[in-house]
Scaffold this active site. Structure first.
Site, short mmCIF file in Angstrom:
data_model
loop_
_atom_site.label_atom_id
_atom_site.label_comp_id
_atom_site.label_asym_id
_atom_site.label_seq_id
_atom_site.Cartn_x
_atom_site.Cartn_y
_atom_site.Cartn_z
N HIS A 98 48.57 50.69 40.33
CA HIS A 98 48.26 49.27 40.29
C HIS A 98 49.06 48.64 39.16
O HIS A 98 49.25 49.26 38.13
CB HIS A 98 46.77 49.03 40.02
N TYR A 121 38.30 44.14 41.11
CA TYR A 121 38.98 43.62 42.30
C TYR A 121 38.29 42.37 42.88
O TYR A 121 38.42 42.10 44.08
CB TYR A 121 39.09 44.70 43.37
N ASN A 125 47.97 53.97 47.31
CA ASN A 125 49.37 53.69 46.94
C ASN A 125 49.68 53.96 45.46
O ASN A 125 50.53 53.31 44.87
CB ASN A 125 49.75 52.27 47.38
N GLU A 164 42.68 41.67 33.18
CA GLU A 164 42.59 43.09 33.50
C GLU A 164 42.65 43.97 32.25
O GLU A 164 41.96 44.99 32.16
CB GLU A 164 43.72 43.46 34.48
N LYS A 209 46.07 55.39 40.20
CA LYS A 209 44.87 55.39 41.04
C LYS A 209 44.40 56.83 41.33
O LYS A 209 45.14 57.79 41.06
CB LYS A 209 45.17 54.64 42.34
#
Ligand code: ATP
Ligand code: MG
Length: 138
Positions: A115, A49, A112, A126, A9
């Site tokens: 993913h 998302y 975080n 995805e 990310k």
């Protein structure tokens, strides 16, 4: 053989963690079969998302995911979906196990670092979202 989508990310890229994440993948014999750096626009992040569109954190999450470049990868191996999620650690880094990527490097429940797909069906969606067949080594 299973495949999963990994994203480093924007916080992971800006904190200089591309090499660290890839090192952990390779050390754990997880094979990278596609890789590239991209920056998503808001529409692309919202589409990725879409499962979270009704969550209170949706706007913040898609804004964060478009805030800088990300590294997207396709990983392959036996049970790679859960194996990679084990390396990532829990969504909330405060609850993540010792030695996981999120425990070691996350700064926030949202920021975080990584993913990972959560099931074979989401992985297929995805992977197709970011890669065409010519970009995936099989
Ligand atoms: P990912 O899908 O990114 O691998 P995950 O499967 O562990 O993470 P999800 O529940 O799918 O967690 O949430 C997607 C992402 O949304 C999280 O990784 C995090 O960046 C963000 N997020 C999740 N819960 C919250 C929350 N309560 N507040 C803010 N952001 C959140
Ligand atoms: Mg998820």
């Amino acid at each position: 053989m299973e495949r999963t989508l990994s994203i480093i990310k924007p916080d992971g890229v800006s904190h200089g963690l591309i090499g660290e994440v890839i090192k952990r993948l390779e050390k754990n014999h997880i094979k990278i079969i596609a890789i590239k750096m991209i920056q998503m626009n808001q529409k692309q992040a919202q589409g990725f998302y879409a499962v979270h569109k009704d969550r209170p954190f949706f706007n913040s999450l898609t804004t964060f995911m478009t805030s800088g470049p990300v590294v997207v990868m396709v990983l392959e191996g036996n049970n790679v979906i859960s194996k990679y999620r084990d390396l990532m650690g829990a969504t909330n880094y405060k609850e993540a196990a010792e030695g996981t990527i999120r425990k070691d490097f996350a700064t926030d429940i949202e920021k975080n670092v990584v993913h990972g797909s959560d099931a074979p069906e989401t992985a297929a969606f995805e992977i197709g979202y970011f890669f065409n067949s010519f970009e995936i080594m099989s």
